[in-house]
Design an enzyme around this catalytic site. Structure first.
Site, mmCIF file in Angstrom:
data_model
loop_
_atom_site.group_PDB
_atom_site.id
_atom_site.type_symbol
_atom_site.label_atom_id
_atom_site.label_comp_id
_atom_site.label_asym_id
_atom_site.label_seq_id
_atom_site.Cartn_x
_atom_site.Cartn_y
_atom_site.Cartn_z
ATOM 1 N N LYS A 51 0.835 -1.207 0.000
ATOM 2 C CA LYS A 51 0.000 0.000 0.000
ATOM 3 C C LYS A 51 0.867 1.253 0.000
ATOM 4 C CE LYS A 51 -4.126 -1.855 2.294
ATOM 5 N NZ LYS A 51 -4.979 -1.794 3.511
ATOM 6 N N SER A 68 -0.887 0.729 6.018
ATOM 7 C CA SER A 68 -1.265 -0.122 7.145
ATOM 8 C C SER A 68 -2.328 -1.113 6.705
ATOM 9 C CB SER A 68 -1.792 0.735 8.305
ATOM 10 O OG SER A 68 -2.026 -0.058 9.454
ATOM 11 N N ASP A 69 -2.319 -2.271 7.324
ATOM 12 C CA ASP A 69 -3.351 -3.263 7.044
ATOM 13 C C ASP A 69 -3.625 -4.056 8.313
ATOM 14 O OD1 ASP A 69 -4.888 -4.277 4.570
ATOM 15 O OD2 ASP A 69 -4.333 -6.110 5.625
ATOM 16 N N THR A 70 -4.864 -4.506 8.442
ATOM 17 C CA THR A 70 -5.307 -5.236 9.635
ATOM 18 C C THR A 70 -6.043 -6.499 9.213
ATOM 19 O OG1 THR A 70 -5.558 -3.175 10.888
ATOM 20 C CG2 THR A 70 -6.725 -5.094 11.733
ATOM 21 N N SER A 105 -0.231 -4.357 10.667
ATOM 22 C CA SER A 105 1.111 -3.970 10.253
ATOM 23 C C SER A 105 1.079 -2.526 9.781
ATOM 24 C CB SER A 105 1.608 -4.877 9.127
ATOM 25 O OG SER A 105 2.922 -4.511 8.745
#
EC number: 3.6.1.9
Length: 198
Positions: A51, A68-70, A105
């Site tokens: 991203k 960011s990713d969840t 992250s």
């Protein structure tokens, strides 16, 4: 140096404002497809880095980009956004009375106008314990509309928060952007004079 958030999430945007740094948002275009042998931590880290990099590569001038990713993991299974009411109900029944893991992250990459010249990434895992849920509670929650765009079908910062008995780790990471880790990553770049602190 300009700071960008690679996200379409209003929640991440709201969280980043808490760090009191000027930033702009751009929507990343990343295919969210997990590799066959890719574990949850590697997957969420790769997405955060991709991203940030995809947004950085559009820029004509030097910048820092946050990605960011969840995702949510339960007994080794990644729980995605619900595809239907049935899918949502199944996930809620899995989580009911159990503890699951929320992995977030955050990645910061430095772009010099031509290529990524530095990158720092952090992975945060938070344990979340759910209360036992009745079918009536599950149905009522679905009716609010909140679960539709959420990983595993719930948002801790909304109506879904009433199902959470306990967390161990970062609340902000569960919402979508771990503030402590994001601040530390940005400070690493500040030490080299790479962040505009207007």
């Amino acid at each position: 140096m300009r700071l960008l958030l690679a996200s379409s999430s209003p929640r991440r945007r709201e969280l980043l404002t808490l760090l009191h740094r000027p930033f702009d948002c751009e929507v990343p275009e990343v295919e969210e497809l997990r590799g066959a042998n890719e574990n949850a931590g590697d997957y969420v880290t790769r997405l955060a880095e991709e991203k940030a990099q995809t947004v950085a590569q559009r820029q004509q001038t030097p910048c820092l980009v946050i990605g960011s990713d969840t995702l949510i993991s339960f007994k080794g299974q990644v729980l995605e956004k619900p595809e239907s009411y049935e899918h949502f109900s199944q996930m809620m029944k899995q989580l009911s009375g159990q503890t699951h893991q929320v992995l977030t992250s955050v990645s910061v990459c430095q772009w010099n106008g031509h290529k990524v010249v530095a990158r720092e990434t952090a992975l945060v895992t938070t344990q979340v314990e759910f209360a036992a849920l009745s079918q009536g509670e599950i149905d009522a929650y679905w009716a609010t509309g909140e679960p539709h765009d959420k990983a595993a079908g719930y948002g801790i910062q909304g109506y879904g928060g009433k199902f959470v008995k306990r967390i161990e780790g970062s609340y902000f990471a569960v919402v979508g952007l771990p503030l402590y880790e994001t601040e530390q990553l940005l400070r690493m770049f500040e030490m080299t004079g790479e962040v505009d602190e207007r």
